[in-house]
Scaffold this active site. Structure first.
Site, PDB file in Angstrom:
ATOM      1  N   GLU A  34       0.831  -1.205   0.000  1.00  0.00           N
ATOM      2  CA  GLU A  34       0.000   0.000   0.000  1.00  0.00           C
ATOM      3  C   GLU A  34       0.868   1.259   0.000  1.00  0.00           C
ATOM      4  OE1 GLU A  34      -3.261   0.035   2.858  1.00  0.00           O
ATOM      5  OE2 GLU A  34      -4.391   1.386   1.548  1.00  0.00           O
ATOM      6  N   TYR A 141      -0.029  -7.475  -1.793  1.00  0.00           N
ATOM      7  CA  TYR A 141      -1.055  -6.687  -1.118  1.00  0.00           C
ATOM      8  C   TYR A 141      -2.399  -7.222  -1.634  1.00  0.00           C
ATOM      9  CZ  TYR A 141      -3.965  -2.646   0.107  1.00  0.00           C
ATOM     10  OH  TYR A 141      -4.957  -1.831   0.594  1.00  0.00           O
ATOM     11  N   ASP A 182       0.289  -8.023   3.195  1.00  0.00           N
ATOM     12  CA  ASP A 182      -1.030  -7.758   3.768  1.00  0.00           C
ATOM     13  C   ASP A 182      -2.019  -8.663   3.037  1.00  0.00           C
ATOM     14  OD1 ASP A 182      -3.495  -6.858   4.517  1.00  0.00           O
ATOM     15  OD2 ASP A 182      -3.131  -4.748   4.052  1.00  0.00           O
ATOM     16  N   ASN A 184      -5.088  -9.349   4.157  1.00  0.00           N
ATOM     17  CA  ASN A 184      -6.424  -8.773   4.304  1.00  0.00           C
ATOM     18  C   ASN A 184      -7.483  -9.759   4.773  1.00  0.00           C
ATOM     19  OD1 ASN A 184      -7.203  -6.066   4.221  1.00  0.00           O
ATOM     20  ND2 ASN A 184      -6.459  -5.862   2.123  1.00  0.00           N
ATOM     21  N   ASP A 300      -1.342   2.196   9.904  1.00  0.00           N
ATOM     22  CA  ASP A 300      -2.383   1.485  10.656  1.00  0.00           C
ATOM     23  C   ASP A 300      -2.055  -0.005  10.779  1.00  0.00           C
ATOM     24  OD1 ASP A 300      -2.751   1.273   7.914  1.00  0.00           O
ATOM     25  OD2 ASP A 300      -4.911   1.054   8.040  1.00  0.00           O
ATOM     26  N   HIS A 301      -0.963  -0.417  10.130  1.00  0.00           N
ATOM     27  CA  HIS A 301      -0.451  -1.785  10.292  1.00  0.00           C
ATOM     28  C   HIS A 301       0.915  -1.703  10.971  1.00  0.00           C
ATOM     29  CE1 HIS A 301      -3.004  -3.852   7.091  1.00  0.00           C
ATOM     30  NE2 HIS A 301      -3.288  -2.583   6.915  1.00  0.00           N
ATOM     31  N   CYS A 516     -20.978  11.592  26.541  1.00  0.00           N
ATOM     32  CA  CYS A 516     -21.442  10.222  26.317  1.00  0.00           C
ATOM     33  C   CYS A 516     -22.005   9.664  27.616  1.00  0.00           C
ATOM     34  CB  CYS A 516     -20.325   9.340  25.776  1.00  0.00           C
ATOM     35  SG  CYS A 516     -19.036   8.975  26.987  1.00  0.00           S
ATOM     36  N   HIS A 519     -19.176   7.344  30.003  1.00  0.00           N
ATOM     37  CA  HIS A 519     -17.988   7.998  30.557  1.00  0.00           C
ATOM     38  C   HIS A 519     -18.233   9.449  30.940  1.00  0.00           C
ATOM     39  CE1 HIS A 519     -16.539   4.816  27.716  1.00  0.00           C
ATOM     40  NE2 HIS A 519     -15.877   4.473  28.792  1.00  0.00           N
ATOM     41  N   CYS A 556     -17.855   3.592  24.391  1.00  0.00           N
ATOM     42  CA  CYS A 556     -19.182   3.099  24.748  1.00  0.00           C
ATOM     43  C   CYS A 556     -20.104   3.235  23.543  1.00  0.00           C
ATOM     44  CB  CYS A 556     -19.733   3.849  25.967  1.00  0.00           C
ATOM     45  SG  CYS A 556     -19.971   5.618  25.718  1.00  0.00           S
TER      46      CYS A 556
HETATM   47 ZN    ZN Z   1     -18.153   6.909  26.327  1.00  0.00          ZN
END
Ligand code: ZN
Length: 566
Positions: A34, A141, A182, A184, A300-301, A516, A519, A556
């Site tokens: 990628e 990939y 990757d 996938n 992100d990998h 939220c 939390h 959450c």
């Molecule tokens: Zn939350």
């Protein structure tokens, strides 16, 4: 010998100094996926790295999409190199060869499968116990199946089949084979953060293919005994081994990919979809260790490495696919004349069309062309640094510090109003990893298939347009310079051509986030980007990183539309 694979999620991951990063792995072969680099965007700094030789495969369709590259140390230069899996991209006779019959694929299908720059094959030599041996490395990939595009499911499976047939054909020729990259698809429940949340986990066609492709993988938990006694296995005839599981059969929470959008890396809510597969003899006799490197950020990998107890022999010359032979980098070749491969009748290696190549050979007519000055040179000019390699060598020759020091988390602007979420996520964030894909594959959907103003500007514009290339380079530079200091200004600049919802937000000001429920912390604002009745609608979700439903520290399930009346 050490080999590394890493989905870098854009070549910009290397912008802080590609040589330093490559050196920091201390590996002979580094396979990246990628790259999002197409040939028109490849700059010299990326293509020509002192001490390495590189082999790219580019997407021929969309610019700034997909793409893989294999960097080899000069001491591990391959004897053969080839782009693609089908053999149809070969422009020279020094390809790896060994093609299966490919009868189950139509010719259009074969072309399509090699059209996205998803594979590079290099063949290396080493001296084994029985004399000289060949080792073929297939850097892939594999496609991600976008749930919104059913035809991509078929494409993905066909790619797997093609990969398997080619890998097995090369293996049958007597070479050892490593398939890495990757893939996938997370294979087993142990390779997924929340397998119970995936409907019919085992029925996923990608997982079924992995069962078929891998040896001894039809049951949970590959253990040493199973490897030694094939007769007791019902469906374990695959010729390749998942080397990480071979060395770490029981290790849990060993993930290589996390959704950046949800911050899932903080809670290690990920999947293991990056693999080093090896033919059986290699993993049982030559491999000495394999591991993931979750501490390395920048993508992100995370990377995966493997060590083999053998030493590669360097080829005396680089194969024609090597970037050093590309005409646009020909200026460098004069200094590297000993590696030159004779070129005849204007037909040059690499993936350029013959017409393009001829144009590049005549610099006079390229007065206004991007190839006159490549972006690297242009950038160097404006920063006052001369793009001389001798200087690069000087400043980059000493890797220092540990690997981590080279990586900083990419500037994440995804948790802003412009983040992209599909309605399924919006309505039920807990179910983000869809039945088909892992959490990070959703990230890929966003990066690959939607126009997102936070991502590289080069992605969705037509290739070869000089103005855009220049604008893109300036932008990249600008983003880098301002970095975190002026995040908002950068965002405005990036979003100049973005969706109109962005301007609405700017003009009216963002709505105040509610707390939220779990939390009692301010939510983040997101926008539905998926086509459909909710396109463009904004909503609030918990700002915490995504995690397992049982983890109170994780996000959450708070959800609220901004514009309820709509
Ligand atoms: Zn939350």
């Amino acid at each position: 010998m050490k080999i590394v694979t890493w989905n870098i999620n854009g070549i910009r991951t290397f912008k802080s100094g590609i040589k330093k990063i490559l050196d920091s792995f201390d590996a002979d072969i580094i396979c990246a996926q990628e790259t999002k680099v197409t040939r028109d965007l490849l700059d010299e700094k990326t293509a020509i790295v002192d001490g390495y030789n590189s082999y790219f495969s580019f997407s021929r369709g969309r610019s700034g999409y997909s793409g893989v590259v294999t960097y080899c140390k000069d001491s591990a230069a391959p004897f053969l190199a080839e782009e693609g899996l089908t053999g149809l991209l070969n422009t020279n006779e020094e390809a790896v060869g060994c093609y299966s019959d490919q009868l189950e694929f139509s010719s259009e299908e074969l072309l399509a499968l090699d059209n996205e720059g998803r594979a590079v094959i290099t063949q290396h030599h080493f001296i084994g116990a029985d004399g000289p041996q060949k080792l073929t490395v297939i850097n892939v990939y594999c496609p991600r199946a976008d749930p919104e595009k059913p035809e991509r499911k078929h494409y993905k499976i066909q790619f797997y089949k093609l990969l398997q047939s080619r890998a097995e054909a090369i293996l049958s020729s007597g070479s050892h084979v490593i398939v890495l990259g990757d893939v996938n698809t997370s294979h087993r429940p142990i390779d997924h953060c929340d397998p119970d949340d995936v409907d019919n986990f085992e029925d996923n066609p990608g997982r079924k293919w992995l069962d078929h492709f891998l040896f001894g993988s039809s049951e949970n938990g590959d253990c040493e005994e199973e490897f030694e006694d094939v007769s007791h296995k019902s469906a374990s005839g695959g010729k390749f081994v998942d080397t990480f599981r071979h060395f770490h059969p029981e290790r849990t929470d060993a993930f290589t990919c996390w959704s950046t959008m949800t911050g899932a890396r903080q809670t290690n809510y990920g999947t293991r979809i990056d693999y080093i597969f090896s033919s059986r003899f290699l993993v049982e006799n030559i491999f000495s260790g394999v591991d993931i490197m979750p501490e390395v950020e920048g993508s992100d990998h995370c990377p995966v490495w493997a060590r083999l107890s053998c030493t590669l022999l360097p080829s005396p010359k680089y194969p024609p696919l090597c970037t050093r032979h590309m005409p646009e980098f020909a200026g460098r070749q004069q200094k590297l004349s000993r590696f030159l491969v004779k070129v005849s009748d204007g037909r040059l290696p690499g993936s350029q069309e013959a017409g393009e190549i001829r144009e590049n050979l005549i610099p006079v007519v390229k007065e206004n062309n991007i190839f006159k000055k490549r972006p690297a040179d242009r950038e160097a000019e404006t920063t006052g640094n001369k793009p001389k390699r001798s200087k690069q060598t000087k400043t980059e020759s000493k890797p220092k510090g540990n690997l981590l020091s080279f990586f900083k988390p990419k500037q994440t602007i995804f948790n802003t109003a412009t983040s992209t979420v599909n309605p399924k996520q919006a309505e039920c964030p807990k179910h983000e990893p869809s039945t088909e894909s892992s959490g990070c594959q959703i990230t890929h959907a966003r990066l690959n298939d939607e126009t997102d103003c936070n991502t590289t500007q080069t992605r969705s514009r037509p290739s070869g347009v000089e103005e855009d290339t220049h604008v893109s380079m300036v932008m990249e530079k600008e983003i880098k310079k301002q970095d975190q200091q002026d995040k908002e200004a950068t965002r405005v600049e990036n979003c100049r051509k973005g969706p109109s919802s962005f301007w609405k937000e700017i003009l009216h000001g963002p709505p105040q986030p509610p707390p939220c429920k779990s939390h009692n912390e301010p939510c983040v604002l997101r926008t539905v980007k998926k086509a459909g009745p909710n396109l463009g609608r904004q909503f609030f979700v918990c700002a915490r990183p995504q995690g397992h439903a049982s983890n109170p520290q994780a996000r959450c399930n708070f959800f609220a539309w901004v514009d309820k009346g709509k």
